[in-house]
Design a protein around this motif. Sequence first.
Motif, PDB file in Angstrom:
ATOM      1  N   SER A  44       0.840  -1.188   0.000  1.00  0.00           N
ATOM      2  CA  SER A  44       0.000   0.000   0.000  1.00  0.00           C
ATOM      3  C   SER A  44       0.878   1.242   0.000  1.00  0.00           C
ATOM      4  CB  SER A  44      -0.876   0.025   1.250  1.00  0.00           C
ATOM      5  OG  SER A  44      -0.106   0.475   2.350  1.00  0.00           O
ATOM      6  N   GLN A  45       0.237   2.388   0.013  1.00  0.00           N
ATOM      7  CA  GLN A  45       1.006   3.643   0.004  1.00  0.00           C
ATOM      8  C   GLN A  45       1.781   3.833   1.301  1.00  0.00           C
ATOM      9  OE1 GLN A  45      -1.335   7.249   0.373  1.00  0.00           O
ATOM     10  NE2 GLN A  45      -3.206   6.049   0.492  1.00  0.00           N
ATOM     11  N   PHE A  46       1.520   2.964   2.285  1.00  0.00           N
ATOM     12  CA  PHE A  46       2.231   3.097   3.565  1.00  0.00           C
ATOM     13  C   PHE A  46       3.328   2.041   3.705  1.00  0.00           C
ATOM     14  CE2 PHE A  46      -2.238   4.370   4.182  1.00  0.00           C
ATOM     15  CZ  PHE A  46      -2.016   5.736   4.309  1.00  0.00           C
ATOM     16  N   LEU A  81       5.521   2.872  -7.587  1.00  0.00           N
ATOM     17  CA  LEU A  81       4.199   2.301  -7.367  1.00  0.00           C
ATOM     18  C   LEU A  81       3.529   2.975  -6.176  1.00  0.00           C
ATOM     19  CD1 LEU A  81       2.130   0.197  -8.174  1.00  0.00           C
ATOM     20  CD2 LEU A  81       3.328  -1.455  -6.763  1.00  0.00           C
ATOM     21  N   LYS A  82       4.318   3.185  -5.141  1.00  0.00           N
ATOM     22  CA  LYS A  82       3.811   3.822  -3.930  1.00  0.00           C
ATOM     23  C   LYS A  82       3.325   5.240  -4.251  1.00  0.00           C
ATOM     24  CE  LYS A  82       5.330   4.565   0.815  1.00  0.00           C
ATOM     25  NZ  LYS A  82       6.355   4.157   1.777  1.00  0.00           N
ATOM     26  N   GLY A  83       4.110   5.932  -5.048  1.00  0.00           N
ATOM     27  CA  GLY A  83       3.729   7.285  -5.459  1.00  0.00           C
ATOM     28  C   GLY A  83       2.411   7.274  -6.218  1.00  0.00           C
ATOM     29  N   HIS A  84       2.288   6.271  -7.094  1.00  0.00           N
ATOM     30  CA  HIS A  84       1.057   6.147  -7.880  1.00  0.00           C
ATOM     31  C   HIS A  84      -0.143   5.932  -6.955  1.00  0.00           C
ATOM     32  CE1 HIS A  84      -1.693   4.985 -11.042  1.00  0.00           C
ATOM     33  NE2 HIS A  84      -1.983   3.905 -10.353  1.00  0.00           N
ATOM     34  N   LEU A  85       0.045   5.086  -5.939  1.00  0.00           N
ATOM     35  CA  LEU A  85      -1.032   4.811  -4.988  1.00  0.00           C
ATOM     36  C   LEU A  85      -1.402   6.066  -4.204  1.00  0.00           C
ATOM     37  CD1 LEU A  85       0.199   1.350  -3.665  1.00  0.00           C
ATOM     38  CD2 LEU A  85      -1.779   1.755  -5.121  1.00  0.00           C
ATOM     39  N   ARG A  86      -0.428   6.952  -4.068  1.00  0.00           N
ATOM     40  CA  ARG A  86      -0.683   8.211  -3.357  1.00  0.00           C
ATOM     41  C   ARG A  86      -1.279   9.269  -4.263  1.00  0.00           C
ATOM     42  NH1 ARG A  86       5.085   9.648  -0.812  1.00  0.00           N
ATOM     43  NH2 ARG A  86       5.202   8.144   0.862  1.00  0.00           N
ATOM     44  N   GLY A  87      -1.353   8.936  -5.543  1.00  0.00           N
ATOM     45  CA  GLY A  87      -1.915   9.891  -6.493  1.00  0.00           C
ATOM     46  C   GLY A  87      -0.890  10.827  -7.102  1.00  0.00           C
TER      47      GLY A  87
END
Length: 167
Positions: A44-46, A81-87
């Motif tokens: 996830s983003q975390f 990927l994490k950045g993408h999940l964060r928008g």
Amino acid sequence: ARAVMSYTAKKCGVCFLPPSIILIYRDNGQEKTRQRIIPVRNFSQFSDCGLAAEQLKNNPRHKAYLEGVSLRQLQKLYSLLKGHLRGESLAESLERFQQEETIDPEEDMNKLDDKELAKRKSIMDELFEKNRKKKGDPDFIYDIEVEFPEDEQLESCSWDVESGEEI
């Protein structure tokens, strides 16, 4: 001596939908270039990108394929990927990754000695220079203003002028 690697990683990338890491590799046994899609689960983003990268690299199912891929590169893919999940946009994620690589935002600069401070400053200057678009850069975009040449504007409005006339 170690056994010869049976797979040679060629390219590694990240896919956002569905979240997966894509590996293009050469199967040395069959002399073919193949693609392997590794689904990213429980991320996830975390999540911790470093930890995720290590777990992936040590995963028995993917280990042999990822031997030629550095931990840093996997970490970068997870970071995107994490950045993408964060928008974030891809450009933002890449920039953030660059900065995280070099400057620790949590660090108290006041506690550093002059030498360390100078080092951080030069890193920041370098980052600033790198991120600043210069006029000669291929991706430098001037402020775009749309201008209509005078006569064209008049022409396109000419029906207004004629609207009073009988047709």
